[in-house]
Design an enzyme around this catalytic site. Structure first.
Site, PDB file in Angstrom:
ATOM      1  N   GLU A 173      -0.183  16.976 -17.625  1.00 22.39           N
ATOM      2  CA  GLU A 173       0.077  18.259 -18.601  1.00 22.39           C
ATOM      3  C   GLU A 173      -0.083  17.733 -19.938  1.00 22.39           C
ATOM      4  OE1 GLU A 173      -0.967  20.972 -17.232  1.00 22.39           O
ATOM      5  OE2 GLU A 173      -0.071  20.800 -15.214  1.00 22.39           O
TER       6      GLU A 173
ATOM      7  N   HIS B  39      -9.699  18.655 -17.174  1.00 20.40           N
ATOM      8  CA  HIS B  39      -9.719  18.198 -16.048  1.00 20.40           C
ATOM      9  C   HIS B  39     -11.163  17.227 -15.682  1.00 20.40           C
ATOM     10  CE1 HIS B  39      -6.958  21.455 -14.676  1.00 20.40           C
ATOM     11  NE2 HIS B  39      -6.354  20.401 -14.700  1.00 20.40           N
TER      12      HIS B  39
ATOM     13  N   TRP C   5     -13.141  16.613 -13.222  1.00 15.77           N
ATOM     14  CA  TRP C   5     -14.285  17.484 -12.734  1.00 15.77           C
ATOM     15  C   TRP C   5     -15.262  18.287 -13.522  1.00 15.77           C
ATOM     16  CZ3 TRP C   5      -9.302  18.570 -11.413  1.00 15.77           C
ATOM     17  CH2 TRP C   5      -8.978  20.075 -11.680  1.00 15.77           C
TER      18      TRP C   5
ATOM     19  N   ASP D  23     -16.001  16.953 -18.715  1.00 15.64           N
ATOM     20  CA  ASP D  23     -14.556  16.845 -19.125  1.00 15.64           C
ATOM     21  C   ASP D  23     -14.902  16.196 -20.657  1.00 15.64           C
ATOM     22  OD1 ASP D  23     -15.669  14.120 -18.975  1.00 15.64           O
ATOM     23  OD2 ASP D  23     -14.037  13.546 -17.748  1.00 15.64           O
TER      24      ASP D  23
ATOM     25  N   VAL E  30     -16.109  13.564 -21.818  1.00 15.89           N
ATOM     26  CA  VAL E  30     -15.595  12.042 -21.850  1.00 15.89           C
ATOM     27  C   VAL E  30     -16.768  11.480 -21.405  1.00 15.89           C
ATOM     28  CG1 VAL E  30     -13.983  10.331 -21.116  1.00 15.89           C
ATOM     29  CG2 VAL E  30     -13.003  12.347 -22.150  1.00 15.89           C
TER      30      VAL E  30
ATOM     31  N   GLN F 262     -18.340  14.628 -11.823  1.00 16.72           N
ATOM     32  CA  GLN F 262     -17.628  14.823 -10.648  1.00 16.72           C
ATOM     33  C   GLN F 262     -17.613  16.341 -10.033  1.00 16.72           C
ATOM     34  OE1 GLN F 262     -13.737  13.120 -10.272  1.00 16.72           O
ATOM     35  NE2 GLN F 262     -12.727  15.040  -9.296  1.00 16.72           N
TER      36      GLN F 262
HETATM   37  N1  ARG Z   1      -1.597  22.214 -13.303  1.00 14.22           N
HETATM   38  C1  ARG Z   1      -1.822  21.320 -11.816  1.00 14.22           C
HETATM   39  C2  ARG Z   1      -1.335  22.406 -10.765  1.00 14.22           C
HETATM   40  O1  ARG Z   1      -0.334  22.884 -11.024  1.00 14.22           O
HETATM   41  C3  ARG Z   1      -0.864  20.034 -12.194  1.00 14.22           C
HETATM   42  C4  ARG Z   1      -1.338  19.022 -10.949  1.00 14.22           C
HETATM   43  C5  ARG Z   1      -0.521  17.893 -10.846  1.00 14.22           C
HETATM   44  N2  ARG Z   1      -0.839  16.942  -9.840  1.00 14.22           N
HETATM   45  C6  ARG Z   1      -0.169  16.278  -9.576  1.00 14.22           C
HETATM   46  N3  ARG Z   1      -0.599  15.403  -8.510  1.00 14.22           N
HETATM   47  N4  ARG Z   1       1.166  15.892 -10.056  1.00 14.22           N
HETATM   48  O2  ARG Z   1      -1.666  22.373  -9.584  1.00 14.22           O
HETATM   49 ZN    ZN Z   2      -4.645  20.362 -15.133  1.00 18.36          ZN
HETATM   50 CA    CA Z   3     -17.677  19.427 -11.813  1.00 23.35          CA
END
Ligand code: ARG
Ligand code: ZN
Ligand code: CA
Length: 254
Positions: free
Chosen positions: A164, A173, A175, A186, A188, A194
């Site tokens: 976050e 993200h 992907w 993304d 980048v 992806q």
């Molecule tokens: N905003 C994403 C969610 O709530 C956060 C994902 C974080 N992933 C992790 N492996 N900690 O799904």
């Molecule tokens: Zn996220």
């Molecule tokens: Ca994609």
């Protein structure tokens, strides 16, 4: 900018049941994880496949619990309240006292982190740079925060907050947020194109969008894999975060 930017953090703990009123130790464990992950001093960076290891980069950002409050008084950088709200959503209610949460500290000077109960399987969410200052920061589920106390596997290594805060520093993200398509980006250039998000613990290589032989950079903090699998930011992602610190977030840190 050169060198390391040090960012003061305020953690707003908003709890309904007593277990959600996480201990100071759980909070400091999260600050340690941020400092490792954003300086590439995390021990598990060695899990990066050799195809990508040259891209795993030092983010040059450090975090510390604020020592001075907005009114100039001394602070621990942690504030707490009990709330009547059993769980929050992504509507920012946790970010103001009047809706059961705690108000943000000035976003020009602090990274605001709210830790609270969240519903609907949400682990956390972030506000990108350029948004309203009274809702700026990241919100994290108490059991996805830090590495001890209520932190629960497979999200008990503090990586939800790393992810976050990546968004808060303008990372998308990996992907490209196009569902499972191959057209999203993304913004980048050194992360492979992806398809969709990866979950759990993928085997290397995981191919999509004709990105063989090395496939997805699923071990990146900006994918959706388990905490134990995400171990790196790329050189291009670091450049994007540093551009954010030179641009929309230039007021923060030293
Ligand atoms: N905003 C994403 C969610 O709530 C956060 C994902 C974080 N992933 C992790 N492996 N900690 O799904
Ligand atoms: Zn996220
Ligand atoms: Ca994609």
């Amino acid at each position: 900018r050169d060198g390391v930017t040090r960012i003061p953090v305020v953690v707003h703990v908003v709890w309904n049941t007593a277990d959600q009123n996480i201990a100071d130790d759980q909070i400091t464990s999260q600050i340690e994880v941020l400092n490792q992950d954003f300086r590439r001093t995390n021990a598990d960076v060695t899990d990066t496949p050799s195809a990508f290891s040259a891209l795993a980069s030092d983010g040059r950002v450090e975090f510390f619990l604020a020592e001075t409050a907005p009114d100039g008084s001394a602070t621990t950088g942690i504030e707490r309240r009990q709330t009547e709200t059993p769980s929050f959503g992504d509507d920012d209610a946790v970010k103001s006292f009047g809706s059961g949460g705690l108000d943000a500290w000035p976003a020009a000077d602090y990274l605001n982190i709210w830790v609270c109960p969240l519903g609907g399987g949400l682990l956390g969410y972030a506000q990108f740079p350029g948004g309203p200052s009274d809702t700026d920061g990241v919100v994290i589920l108490h059991s996805g925060f830090g590495t001890n106390g209520t932190a629960a596997a497979p999200f008990d290594l503090g990586r939800t907050t790393t992810h976050e805060v990546g968004h808060w520093l303008n990372l998308n993200h990996i992907w490209g947020d196009d569902g499972t398509g191959c057209f999203g980006t993304d913004n980048v250039s050194d992360t492979p194109n992806q398809g969709g998000p990866n979950y759990g613990r993928p085997a290397f290589p995981h191919l999509s969008c004709d990105n063989g032989p090395d496939g997805d950079m699923f071990m990146n903090y900006m994918d959706y894999v388990d905490d134990a699998v995400m171990v790196m930011f790329s050189t291009g992602q670091v450049a994007r975060m540093q551009a954010c610190l030179d641009g929309p977030r230039s007021s923060i840190g030293q």
